[in-house]
Design a protein around this motif. Structure first.
Motif, PDB file in Angstrom:
ATOM      1  N   ASP A 179      34.578  51.994  44.332  1.00 46.96           N
ATOM      2  CA  ASP A 179      35.075  51.754  45.692  1.00 46.96           C
ATOM      3  C   ASP A 179      36.424  51.047  45.665  1.00 46.96           C
ATOM      4  O   ASP A 179      37.340  51.394  46.428  1.00 46.96           O
ATOM      5  CB  ASP A 179      34.059  50.934  46.490  1.00 46.96           C
ATOM      6  CG  ASP A 179      32.792  51.708  46.791  1.00 46.96           C
ATOM      7  OD1 ASP A 179      32.819  52.958  46.685  1.00 46.96           O
ATOM      8  OD2 ASP A 179      31.772  51.082  47.128  1.00 46.96           O
ATOM      9  N   GLU A 180      36.559  50.057  44.788  1.00 43.38           N
ATOM     10  CA  GLU A 180      37.824  49.331  44.694  1.00 43.38           C
ATOM     11  C   GLU A 180      38.926  50.225  44.127  1.00 43.38           C
ATOM     12  O   GLU A 180      40.092  50.143  44.547  1.00 43.38           O
ATOM     13  CB  GLU A 180      37.659  48.102  43.810  1.00 43.38           C
ATOM     14  CG  GLU A 180      36.718  47.042  44.359  1.00 43.38           C
ATOM     15  CD  GLU A 180      36.434  45.964  43.334  1.00 43.38           C
ATOM     16  OE1 GLU A 180      37.228  45.008  43.255  1.00 43.38           O
ATOM     17  OE2 GLU A 180      35.431  46.083  42.600  1.00 43.38           O
ATOM     18  N   VAL A 185      40.325  52.461  46.850  1.00 42.60           N
ATOM     19  CA  VAL A 185      41.260  51.700  47.694  1.00 42.60           C
ATOM     20  C   VAL A 185      42.611  51.560  47.000  1.00 42.60           C
ATOM     21  O   VAL A 185      43.672  51.756  47.613  1.00 42.60           O
ATOM     22  CB  VAL A 185      40.676  50.309  48.032  1.00 42.60           C
ATOM     23  CG1 VAL A 185      41.736  49.435  48.700  1.00 42.60           C
ATOM     24  CG2 VAL A 185      39.452  50.455  48.939  1.00 42.60           C
ATOM     25  N   ALA A 186      42.598  51.255  45.714  1.00 46.31           N
ATOM     26  CA  ALA A 186      43.850  51.065  44.974  1.00 46.31           C
ATOM     27  C   ALA A 186      44.658  52.357  44.916  1.00 46.31           C
ATOM     28  O   ALA A 186      45.887  52.342  45.115  1.00 46.31           O
ATOM     29  CB  ALA A 186      43.552  50.563  43.562  1.00 46.31           C
ATOM     30  N   ARG A 191      34.266  50.399  38.884  1.00 49.15           N
ATOM     31  CA  ARG A 191      34.361  49.760  40.209  1.00 49.15           C
ATOM     32  C   ARG A 191      34.994  50.777  41.152  1.00 49.15           C
ATOM     33  O   ARG A 191      36.148  50.676  41.543  1.00 49.15           O
ATOM     34  CB  ARG A 191      35.163  48.468  40.095  1.00 49.15           C
ATOM     35  CG  ARG A 191      34.435  47.399  39.267  1.00 49.15           C
ATOM     36  CD  ARG A 191      35.339  46.286  38.753  1.00 49.15           C
ATOM     37  NE  ARG A 191      36.007  45.551  39.816  1.00 49.15           N
ATOM     38  CZ  ARG A 191      36.802  44.491  39.588  1.00 49.15           C
ATOM     39  NH1 ARG A 191      36.976  44.068  38.342  1.00 49.15           N
ATOM     40  NH2 ARG A 191      37.407  43.878  40.586  1.00 49.15           N
ATOM     41  N   HIS A 231      49.646  49.409  42.089  1.00 45.56           N
ATOM     42  CA  HIS A 231      48.367  49.862  42.640  1.00 45.56           C
ATOM     43  C   HIS A 231      47.735  50.934  41.746  1.00 45.56           C
ATOM     44  O   HIS A 231      46.520  50.933  41.518  1.00 45.56           O
ATOM     45  CB  HIS A 231      48.563  50.429  44.044  1.00 45.56           C
ATOM     46  CG  HIS A 231      48.865  49.401  45.093  1.00 45.56           C
ATOM     47  ND1 HIS A 231      48.103  48.271  45.271  1.00 45.56           N
ATOM     48  CD2 HIS A 231      49.847  49.333  46.028  1.00 45.56           C
ATOM     49  CE1 HIS A 231      48.597  47.549  46.268  1.00 45.56           C
ATOM     50  NE2 HIS A 231      49.659  48.165  46.732  1.00 45.56           N
ATOM     51  N   LEU A 241      40.329  49.762  37.352  1.00 45.30           N
ATOM     52  CA  LEU A 241      39.087  49.635  38.113  1.00 45.30           C
ATOM     53  C   LEU A 241      38.178  50.839  37.886  1.00 45.30           C
ATOM     54  O   LEU A 241      36.955  50.691  37.755  1.00 45.30           O
ATOM     55  CB  LEU A 241      39.406  49.488  39.604  1.00 45.30           C
ATOM     56  CG  LEU A 241      40.079  48.183  40.030  1.00 45.30           C
ATOM     57  CD1 LEU A 241      40.544  48.288  41.475  1.00 45.30           C
ATOM     58  CD2 LEU A 241      39.136  46.990  39.863  1.00 45.30           C
ATOM     59  N   GLN A 283      44.504  41.334  36.318  1.00 45.14           N
ATOM     60  CA  GLN A 283      44.550  41.051  37.756  1.00 45.14           C
ATOM     61  C   GLN A 283      45.663  40.070  38.095  1.00 45.14           C
ATOM     62  O   GLN A 283      46.328  40.197  39.133  1.00 45.14           O
ATOM     63  CB  GLN A 283      43.194  40.507  38.228  1.00 45.14           C
ATOM     64  CG  GLN A 283      43.158  40.282  39.736  1.00 45.14           C
ATOM     65  CD  GLN A 283      41.755  40.041  40.247  1.00 45.14           C
ATOM     66  OE1 GLN A 283      40.788  40.021  39.489  1.00 45.14           O
ATOM     67  NE2 GLN A 283      41.625  39.871  41.552  1.00 45.14           N
TER      68      GLN A 283
END
Length: 221
Positions: free
Chosen positions: A174-175, A178-179, A172, A160, A167, A143
């Motif tokens: 949902d994250e 988004v990425a 993870r 990204h 992720l 990160q």
């Protein structure tokens, strides 16, 4: 015996000769010696499926979806000595990439860190370190380099994307979605980002949206 590419080639030959047992033996050896060998996982999955073992096939298909058509590089000690004389940040990043292709992850991390000592603004080193630290389970370090890459270059599709892969591996979801969407905002023609996003959307039951991204992955590959 540790040459994964040779086992893979032997497995392909055995498959052509319809020797399923030998194909299984050598495809298994290929992924044991090179766990990041995506094409060997795919071939092993097909062989398990032909042998009536769908659960084992599914495990290796999942690995292939994550790794793609990755193949290990052959070690070349003589060229490694030649490259050691070159010490720009770009040279060190290239050396790190070659080491990663040989599954020498710790050595690859060291080369990328050396590149950042030479040039702290080398964004590609940060981008590569996201996935490298992810492979070693060091999420905090991954990160940190993700954020550093964005600070240096603004929104970077590669940063990204690598962060999204990490992720997704950590569940993870949902994250990760988004990425991958952010990666596509920057690089709309990134086939792996479309494919990985589609896989996550399908798992959530968003089939129409997933189909759209699968089609875009095919079109852009």
């Amino acid at each position: 015996p540790e040459l994964a590419l040779a086992h893979y080639g032997y497995g392909r030959t055995a498959a052509i000769l319809r020797d399923g047992a030998a194909a299984l033996e050598h495809y298994r050896a290929a992924v044991e010696w090179a766990p990041q060998f995506g094409m060997a996982h795919y071939a092993l999955a097909l062989t398990y499926r032909a042998a009536g073992l769908p659960n084992r096939a599914a495990t290796h298909l999942d690995a292939y979806r994550r790794l793609g058509a990755r193949r290990p590089a052959l070690a070349d000690p003589a060229m490694e000595r030649v490259h050691a004389f070159r010490s720009t940040a770009r040279d060190l990043i290239d050396a790190g990439a070659r080491l990663e292709a040989q599954d020498r992850v710790d050595e690859s991390i060291a080369r990328h860190l050396e590149a950042l000592e030479v040039d702290p603004a080398a964004a590609q080193a940060h981008i590569n370190l996201i996935s490298l630290y992810g492979r070693t389970g060091q999420m905090d370090s991954a990160q940190r380099h993700y954020e550093a890459a964005l600070n240096l270059q603004g929104d970077r599709g590669g940063a990204h994307y690598n962060w999204g892969v990490l992720l997704a591996r950590e569940r993870r979801v949902d994250e990760a979605v988004v990425a991958f969407r952010r990666a596509l905002d920057v690089s709309p023609f990134h086939p792996q980002a479309h494919n990985n996003l589609a896989t996550l959307l399908a798992q959530e039951g968003k089939l129409a949206d997933a189909a759209t991204h699968y089609r875009q992955a095919i079109a852009n590959d």
